[in-house]
Design an enzyme around this catalytic site. Structure first.
Site, PDB file in Angstrom:
ATOM      1  CG  ASP A   1      43.414  35.897  38.990  1.00 26.73           C
ATOM      2  OD1 ASP A   1      44.416  35.814  38.262  1.00 26.73           O
ATOM      3  OD2 ASP A   1      42.521  35.025  39.022  1.00 26.73           O
TER       4      ASP A   1
ATOM      5  CD  GLU B   1      48.477  37.089  35.677  1.00 29.97           C
ATOM      6  OE1 GLU B   1      49.288  36.219  35.400  1.00 29.97           O
ATOM      7  OE2 GLU B   1      47.257  36.881  35.797  1.00 29.97           O
TER       8      GLU B   1
ATOM      9  CG  ASP C   1      40.152  32.308  40.051  1.00 33.06           C
ATOM     10  OD1 ASP C   1      41.111  31.782  39.445  1.00 33.06           O
ATOM     11  OD2 ASP C   1      38.963  32.160  39.723  1.00 33.06           O
TER      12      ASP C   1
END
Ligand SMILES: [Zn+2]
Length: 405
Positions: free
Chosen positions: A219, A306, A388
């Protein structure tokens, strides 16, 4: 004369694949220390490169505006470049490849624009703090010795290999690496040369997804640069305090610059100071991204991140500064090629996938999660999440799910 076209990387790879090999292309940057004479030649080449770049871009825009036609690189070279060389004889005194690559760079900028990967090509400015020109390899015009690099029209320029590049420099000396092109850059702090090189390597075995492999979810964030989850433990990585310090100094320098009279001697001096500090921070960041991506690529076969549509996100002004600063895109680029070299895989999960809002324990969605909530408790199962950490678990799970289908 019909000159034989050289093969593209794709074509070369096709041929090499039969032997289980492929090309690995990368860049190596060295700081150089040119003499005063060489500096004069570099500056002249930078000027000519910029002139041709701007001239081709202007002609191309004009051709389109007047006849809706595309002025190709070949047509420009044939009709305009030679005429320009006759008009301005100093163009003949610089490395001719630097002029050719200027045209090719305009073409590349248009290609990016049409592919929606970039804005409309911009003219090169004389006063930007970073100036570059690129030259191509042909018949040994670019070569290295342990202490210097030979460049077209410049001759031998003193070279300072960085510690980490020493081994690579050795492979340049023994011929394992083939030089394709060299880009000479002038910045606020000096001169560098970046060599694009190729080497033939064995195709690495892609990770076997049916066997055991190590997979992490990452992340990327503003508070913590990266939270890495390997299925058991979390590891938090942040830019060192040194970058915060350097940024503070930069802010101060910029304040002082704002107070200087534009166009004055002090203004110019201050501007150089600001540019130097900017460069310094960019280098520190790059170094951090390199170290972290190497560690992660060495230890894992699959990495899930991501898929950031950064351009879309920058529109949100609150986050804009922090996001462009964080350099996530640079980090992911490093990670992607390092994994590729090792036969690993980078999996990108959809950015609309709600990584922060999903409870990683039960799958419940906490729709009302706001940006400043660092911790939250799931209303369904009661698990307390670090924002997170929870996101990194979800990203990893989503990546594994995608790999399984
Ligand atoms: Zn839950």
């Amino acid at each position: 004369m019909n000159r034989k076209r050289s093969l593209t990387i794709k074509e070369k790879n096709k041929l090499l694949a039969a032997e289980g090999k492929r090309l690995r292309c990368f860049g190596m940057t060295f700081r150089i220390l040119p003499t005063l004479e060489q500096i004069a030649q570099i500056n002249q080449t930078l000027g000519c490169h910029r002139l041709i770049f701007n001239s081709y871009l202007a002609s191309r825009i004009e051709a389109y505006q007047t006849n809706q036609t595309t002025l190709s690189v070949a047509a420009f070279k044939k009709d305009r470049l030679n005429a320009l060389k006759d008009e301005k004889p100093y163009l003949k005194a610089v490395d001719k490849f630097s002029l050719e690559t200027a045209c090719e760079q305009v073409q590349a900028a248009y290609d990016r624009f049409f592919a929606k990967r970039g804005g409309f090509p911009k003219f090169k400015k004389k006063h930007s703090s970073k100036q570059t020109y690129t030259t191509k390899y042909t018949n040994g015009n670019i070569a290295v010795t342990p202490e210097a690099i030979k460049l077209p029209k410049l001759g031998l320029v003193a070279l300072f290999p960085k510690k980490t590049n020493r081994k690579r420099l050795q492979s340049l000396l023994d011929g394992t690496l083939k030089i394709q092109a060299a880009t000479i850059t002038r910045t606020a702090t000096g001169y560098t040369v970046s060599l694009s090189v190729q080497e033939v390597v064995a195709i690495s075995q892609p990770v076997d997804l049916t066997a055991d492999y190590r997979c992490v979810g990452i992340d990327l964030g503003l508070k913590t640069f990266a939270v890495v989850y390997d299925g058991k433990d979390f590891a938090d990585y942040s830019h060192g305090a040194y970058i915060k310090q350097a940024e503070k100094k930069l802010a101060k320098l910029q304040q002082q610059l704002a107070r200087c009279q534009k166009g004055s001697k002090n203004y110019d001096k201050q501007r150089t100071k600001v540019a130097k500090r900017h460069e310094h921070i960019a280098n520190q960041r790059k170094d951090f991204h390199h170290k972290l991506s190497t560690t992660i690529a060495n230890e894992n076969q699959v990495v899930v991140v991501e898929d950031l549509n950064i351009r879309g996100m920058v529109k949100n002004h609150k986050l804009a500064k922090a996001i462009s600063n964080a350099g996530w895109r640079q980090f992911i680029t490093f990670l992607a090629y390092k994994l590729d070299w090792r036969g690993g895989r980078l999996v990108k999960v959809n950015r609309f996938f709600a990584s922060s809002r999903l409870c990683s324990a039960c799958g419940h969605q906490y729709v009302a999660l706001t940006l400043d909530e660092r911790h939250w408790a799931c209303s369904h199962c009661g698990t307390v999440h670090d924002r997170d950490h929870n996101a990194s678990v979800n990203i990893r799970n989503e990546g594994l799910r995608l790999l399984a289908v």
